[in-house]
Design a protein around this motif. Structure first.
Motif, mmCIF file in Angstrom:
data_model
loop_
_atom_site.group_PDB
_atom_site.id
_atom_site.type_symbol
_atom_site.label_atom_id
_atom_site.label_comp_id
_atom_site.label_asym_id
_atom_site.label_seq_id
_atom_site.Cartn_x
_atom_site.Cartn_y
_atom_site.Cartn_z
ATOM 1 N N GLU A 1 0.836 -1.201 0.000
ATOM 2 C CA GLU A 1 0.000 0.000 0.000
ATOM 3 C C GLU A 1 0.871 1.251 0.000
ATOM 4 N N GLU B 1 0.604 5.863 -0.780
ATOM 5 C CA GLU B 1 -0.267 7.030 -0.861
ATOM 6 C C GLU B 1 0.068 7.885 -2.067
ATOM 7 N N THR C 1 -5.314 5.995 -0.960
ATOM 8 C CA THR C 1 -4.413 4.862 -0.785
ATOM 9 C C THR C 1 -4.565 3.931 -1.971
#
Length: 144
Positions: A15, A17, A22
């Motif tokens: 994951e 940003e 996200t």
């Protein structure tokens, strides 16, 4: 249930940003994560190509996925996700400049929903978690 059967029903995702959202990619595509260093700008390159950098003797093209995905945010741009050249479309060393890298998570395949609407092939799916969404994207669709 065996560990192999469990693993085939889950996927490990990295994951990261981009702006306030996200996103994630399959960890199998990722070679390494590095801090942003000096980039050399390439004149007349595509708008999504930020430049190139030297990573252990390899010229690595750095792409801005915000341009590719149409995200209007200047964000922190602190990390680079470098993809495995054996998994990229043309075998080149490519990295994405992202605001931050969060974590690797294991997600059950049945918790991944198809991308809503008429999405292009960049979006693999959407994962709902804690009242928010994580967008699973394909790193191989970006041409460096």
């Amino acid at each position: 249930m065996s560990e192999t059967a469990t693993r085939s029903r889950t996927v490990q995702l990295l994951e990261f940003e981009l702006g306030s959202e996200t996103y994630c990619v399959d960890i199998g595509h990722v070679a390494e994560i590095v801090d942003v260093n000096d980039l050399t700008v390439i004149p007349n390159s595509a708008s999504h190509v930020e430049g190139v950098m030297d990573l252990r003797g390899n010229t690595t093209t750095i792409v801005d996925p915000k341009v590719v995905f149409g995200i209007d945010d200047d964000g922190a741009r602190k990390r680079i996700i470098v993809f495995d050249p054996e998994r990229t479309a043309d075998g080149k060393s490519v990295g994405w400049i992202v605001d931050e890298v969060d974590q690797v998570v294991e997600v059950a395949r049945n918790d991944i929903e198809s991308a809503p609407g008429d999405q292009d092939e960049a979006v693999r799916g959407v994962i709902k978690r804690d009242g928010d969404f994580v967008i699973w994207v394909r790193p191989t669709v970006v041409d460096a």
